[in-house]
Design an enzyme around this catalytic site. Structure first.
Site, PDB file in Angstrom:
ATOM      1  N   TYR A  81     -16.038  -3.543   6.577  1.00 13.88           N
ATOM      2  CA  TYR A  81     -14.641  -3.152   6.798  1.00 13.88           C
ATOM      3  C   TYR A  81     -14.198  -3.576   8.200  1.00 13.88           C
ATOM      4  O   TYR A  81     -13.102  -4.129   8.384  1.00 13.88           O
ATOM      5  CB  TYR A  81     -14.546  -1.639   6.642  1.00 13.88           C
ATOM      6  CG  TYR A  81     -13.156  -1.067   6.713  1.00 13.88           C
ATOM      7  CD1 TYR A  81     -12.239  -1.299   5.700  1.00 13.88           C
ATOM      8  CD2 TYR A  81     -12.774  -0.255   7.779  1.00 13.88           C
ATOM      9  CE1 TYR A  81     -10.967  -0.748   5.751  1.00 13.88           C
ATOM     10  CE2 TYR A  81     -11.509   0.309   7.831  1.00 13.88           C
ATOM     11  CZ  TYR A  81     -10.600   0.052   6.822  1.00 13.88           C
ATOM     12  OH  TYR A  81      -9.343   0.603   6.873  1.00 13.88           O
ATOM     13  N   GLY A 136       0.835  -1.206   0.000  1.00 14.57           N
ATOM     14  CA  GLY A 136       0.000   0.000   0.000  1.00 14.57           C
ATOM     15  C   GLY A 136       0.865   1.250   0.000  1.00 14.57           C
ATOM     16  O   GLY A 136       0.464   2.296   0.511  1.00 14.57           O
ATOM     17  N   LYS A 175     -11.179  -6.149   9.158  1.00 13.82           N
ATOM     18  CA  LYS A 175     -10.022  -5.699   9.944  1.00 13.82           C
ATOM     19  C   LYS A 175      -9.917  -6.491  11.252  1.00 13.82           C
ATOM     20  O   LYS A 175      -8.810  -6.831  11.701  1.00 13.82           O
ATOM     21  CB  LYS A 175     -10.126  -4.199  10.233  1.00 13.82           C
ATOM     22  CG  LYS A 175      -9.870  -3.337   9.004  1.00 13.82           C
ATOM     23  CD  LYS A 175      -8.423  -3.493   8.520  1.00 13.82           C
ATOM     24  CE  LYS A 175      -8.049  -2.517   7.439  1.00 13.82           C
ATOM     25  NZ  LYS A 175      -6.671  -2.706   6.954  1.00 13.82           N
ATOM     26  N   PRO A 183      -5.074   2.401  13.958  1.00 11.13           N
ATOM     27  CA  PRO A 183      -5.078   3.867  13.808  1.00 11.13           C
ATOM     28  C   PRO A 183      -6.495   4.446  13.828  1.00 11.13           C
ATOM     29  O   PRO A 183      -7.439   3.827  13.346  1.00 11.13           O
ATOM     30  CB  PRO A 183      -4.447   4.095  12.431  1.00 11.13           C
ATOM     31  CG  PRO A 183      -3.881   2.805  11.998  1.00 11.13           C
ATOM     32  CD  PRO A 183      -4.654   1.735  12.716  1.00 11.13           C
ATOM     33  N   THR A 184      -6.583   5.649  14.340  1.00  8.19           N
ATOM     34  CA  THR A 184      -7.843   6.380  14.325  1.00  8.19           C
ATOM     35  C   THR A 184      -8.005   7.109  12.986  1.00  8.19           C
ATOM     36  O   THR A 184      -7.194   6.936  12.071  1.00  8.19           O
ATOM     37  CB  THR A 184      -7.869   7.377  15.513  1.00  8.19           C
ATOM     38  OG1 THR A 184      -9.193   7.837  15.698  1.00  8.19           O
ATOM     39  CG2 THR A 184      -6.946   8.575  15.279  1.00  8.19           C
ATOM     40  N   HIS A 193     -12.523  10.444   3.162  1.00  6.69           N
ATOM     41  CA  HIS A 193     -12.892  10.684   4.562  1.00  6.69           C
ATOM     42  C   HIS A 193     -13.206  12.162   4.785  1.00  6.69           C
ATOM     43  O   HIS A 193     -12.964  13.008   3.929  1.00  6.69           O
ATOM     44  CB  HIS A 193     -11.740  10.266   5.479  1.00  6.69           C
ATOM     45  CG  HIS A 193     -11.606   8.784   5.618  1.00  6.69           C
ATOM     46  ND1 HIS A 193     -10.765   8.046   4.820  1.00  6.69           N
ATOM     47  CD2 HIS A 193     -12.215   7.903   6.442  1.00  6.69           C
ATOM     48  CE1 HIS A 193     -10.862   6.773   5.154  1.00  6.69           C
ATOM     49  NE2 HIS A 193     -11.729   6.656   6.138  1.00  6.69           N
ATOM     50  N   ASP A 205     -24.549   9.838   9.901  1.00  3.08           N
ATOM     51  CA  ASP A 205     -23.601  10.357  10.901  1.00  3.08           C
ATOM     52  C   ASP A 205     -22.518   9.324  11.228  1.00  3.08           C
ATOM     53  O   ASP A 205     -21.408   9.663  11.617  1.00  3.08           O
ATOM     54  CB  ASP A 205     -24.328  10.661  12.214  1.00  3.08           C
ATOM     55  CG  ASP A 205     -24.818  12.106  12.272  1.00  3.08           C
ATOM     56  OD1 ASP A 205     -24.391  12.924  11.430  1.00  3.08           O
ATOM     57  OD2 ASP A 205     -25.634  12.399  13.166  1.00  3.08           O
TER      58      ASP A 205
HETATM   59  O1  GFB Z   1     -14.424  10.425   7.982  1.00  2.78           O
HETATM   60  P1  GFB Z   1     -15.729   9.810   7.691  1.00  2.78           P
HETATM   61  O2  GFB Z   1     -16.094   9.641   6.252  1.00  2.78           O
HETATM   62  O3  GFB Z   1     -15.843   8.376   8.333  1.00  2.78           O
HETATM   63  O4  GFB Z   1     -16.900  10.710   8.353  1.00  2.78           O
HETATM   64  P2  GFB Z   1     -16.226   7.739   9.769  1.00  2.78           P
HETATM   65  C1  GFB Z   1     -16.798  11.243   9.627  1.00  2.78           C
HETATM   66  C2  GFB Z   1     -18.006  12.079   9.947  1.00  2.78           C
HETATM   67  O5  GFB Z   1     -17.953  13.286   9.152  1.00  2.78           O
HETATM   68  C3  GFB Z   1     -19.381  11.454   9.670  1.00  2.78           C
HETATM   69  C4  GFB Z   1     -19.214  13.538   8.591  1.00  2.78           C
HETATM   70  O6  GFB Z   1     -20.263  11.800  10.703  1.00  2.78           O
HETATM   71  C5  GFB Z   1     -19.793  12.128   8.371  1.00  2.78           C
HETATM   72  O7  GFB Z   1     -21.198  12.192   8.187  1.00  2.78           O
HETATM   73  N1  GFB Z   1     -19.059  14.362   7.378  1.00  2.78           N
HETATM   74  C6  GFB Z   1     -19.499  15.639   7.219  1.00  2.78           C
HETATM   75  C7  GFB Z   1     -18.436  13.995   6.240  1.00  2.78           C
HETATM   76  N2  GFB Z   1     -19.219  16.089   5.993  1.00  2.78           N
HETATM   77  C8  GFB Z   1     -18.542  15.083   5.362  1.00  2.78           C
HETATM   78  C9  GFB Z   1     -17.983  14.991   4.054  1.00  2.78           C
HETATM   79  O8  GFB Z   1     -18.033  15.888   3.227  1.00  2.78           O
HETATM   80  N3  GFB Z   1     -17.345  13.806   3.763  1.00  2.78           N
HETATM   81  C10 GFB Z   1     -17.251  12.782   4.654  1.00  2.78           C
HETATM   82  N4  GFB Z   1     -16.607  11.655   4.290  1.00  2.78           N
HETATM   83  N5  GFB Z   1     -17.809  12.854   5.900  1.00  2.78           N
HETATM   84  C11 GFB Z   1     -14.881   5.785   8.817  1.00  2.78           C
HETATM   85  C12 GFB Z   1     -15.173   4.399   8.337  1.00  2.78           C
HETATM   86  O9  GFB Z   1     -15.998   6.222   9.459  1.00  2.78           O
HETATM   87  O10 GFB Z   1     -13.809   5.791   9.729  1.00  2.78           O
HETATM   88  C13 GFB Z   1     -13.972   3.772   7.808  1.00  2.78           C
HETATM   89  O11 GFB Z   1     -16.210   4.453   7.389  1.00  2.78           O
HETATM   90  C14 GFB Z   1     -12.732   4.002   8.633  1.00  2.78           C
HETATM   91  O12 GFB Z   1     -14.237   2.428   7.758  1.00  2.78           O
HETATM   92  C15 GFB Z   1     -12.612   5.393   9.212  1.00  2.78           C
HETATM   93  O13 GFB Z   1     -12.695   3.092   9.697  1.00  2.78           O
HETATM   94  C16 GFB Z   1     -11.511   5.514  10.225  1.00  2.78           C
HETATM   95  O14 GFB Z   1     -15.319   8.219  10.832  1.00  2.78           O
HETATM   96  O15 GFB Z   1     -17.664   7.866  10.076  1.00  2.78           O
END
Ligand code: GFB
Length: 311
Positions: free
Chosen positions: A139, A11, A143, A166-167, A182, A271
């Site tokens: 996922y 990766g 993991k 990792p967070t 993300h 969320d």
């Molecule tokens: O980072 P994220 O996509 O993943 O979203 P998770 C974090 C939060 O940000 C959620 C909000 O509550 C989303 O609804 N959010 C607000 C947004 N605006 C946006 C935007 O424009 N884009 C995105 N992407 N989010 C992930 C997992 O969850 O965490 C993965 O899906 C991984 O598997 C990762 O483990 C560490 O934190 O919710």
């Protein structure tokens, strides 16, 4: 790791993998092979992975490859995330066992392996203690299987496989696709675009969930430290120990980038987990000098690194 040791980074083109390579190089460790999607070593093909380990017999392997994405990519491609992430780590473990049992392996999971609800901050002992968050179940199961895989191949075959969790991360070389990436990567792109056009950016969900945000180089440094110093089956959280609500991150970025207009929210988007702050006391007991940078600093660093935007 010593100067001439052969180190593989699976990766190596991704955000975390490329950071591991950069940080290894700063320590004068240059005998590095990076393996990325489309290379000779297709991690979804057991034969290719076997051939790779038979030929290379590396001293160390960072297994930071995976199918990754933000909440929407995870939620809509659960089967792909389950299958690909599960097969990749199983292929690596099986290939190590048969072809290169002396290679030390570091596998990265994710804090989404923890149950949907936890006492905060989340200690490593919460693994497998309750139902998972629905938006990233595939996922998380893959993991989690990787963690158990590392532990079982260690116990049965003596493979020195360690696992770090990792967070949420951001940093140079992030996935800036606003549909699949993300939150922090999307935040940077949306806010820079809002500043340029004057148009309101739209963020997802309620803005209430709380997340950590770890600069990828801080994570890479911790992974390298663990590779050098840690040899146990127990998983290790790599987080920051401090978090913000999504709304607070938006406000911080708004202020730093200087966008004064309105922010919109799309409540039809999920969320995800309400909060996932990691307990990093185990990591700190192993690596007392670990000091992840604050979000304000990391945001400046990534704006400079990826957008040549100096604040
Ligand atoms: O980072 P994220 O996509 O993943 O979203 P998770 C974090 C939060 O940000 C959620 C909000 O509550 C989303 O609804 N959010 C607000 C947004 N605006 C946006 C935007 O424009 N884009 C995105 N992407 N989010 C992930 C997992 O969850 O965490 C993965 O899906 C991984 O598997 C990762 O483990 C560490 O934190 O919710």
């Amino acid at each position: 790791m010593k100067k001439d040791d052969k180190i593989v980074v699976f990766g190596g083109n991704g955000m975390l993998g490329s950071s591991v390579v950069r940080r290894l190089q700063t320590q004068n460790l240059n005998n590095i092979i990076t393996v990325s999607k489309g290379d000779r070593c297709d991690l979804l093909n057991q034969d290719r992975v076997n051939e790779f380990f038979k030929a290379e017999k590396p001293d160390y392997a960072f297994m930071v490859a995976g199918l990754v994405g933000g909440i929407q990519a995870n939620n809509t491609r659960q089967a792909d995330f389950l299958y690909q992430n599960a097969m990749m780590i199983l292929h690596v473990l099986e290939a190590l066992k048969n072809n290169s049992p002396n290679t030390k392996l570091l596998f990265t999971g994710s804090t989404c392996i923890y149950p949907r609800e936890n006492p905060q901050p989340i200690n490593e002992n919460r693994f497998m203690m309750g139902p998972l968050e629905e938006t990233n179940k595939g996922y998380a199961v893959a993991k989690g299987m990787g963690i158990i895989g590392c532990q079982l191949y260690r116990a049965q075959y003596g493979i020195n496989a360690i696992a770090a969790m990792p967070t949420n991360m951001y940093g140079p070389n992030d996935n800036y696709n606003v549909e699949t990436g993300h939150f922090i990567g999307a935040l940077v792109i949306k806010m820079l675009n809002a500043k340029k056009t004057g148009e309101s950016p739209t963020f997802w969900g309620t803005g209430k969930p709380r997340r950590e945000a770890m600069y990828v180089d801080d994570c890479a440094d911790a992974l390298i430290y663990l590779m050098n110093n840690y040899n146990k089956p127990e998983i290790v959280n790599i987080g920051t120990g401090f978090d913000n609500s999504i709304r607070e991150y938006v406000e911080i970025a708004q202020k730093l980038i200087g966008f004064v207009g309105e922010i919109k929210w799309d409540f039809s988007k999920p969320d995800g987990m309400y909060e996932k702050k990691t307990d990093i006391s185990y990591l700190l007991s192993l690596m007392p000098e670990y000091k992840p940078r604050k979000f304000e600093q990391g945001l400046k660093d990534v704006l400079k690194a990826d957008f040549n935007y100096d604040i």
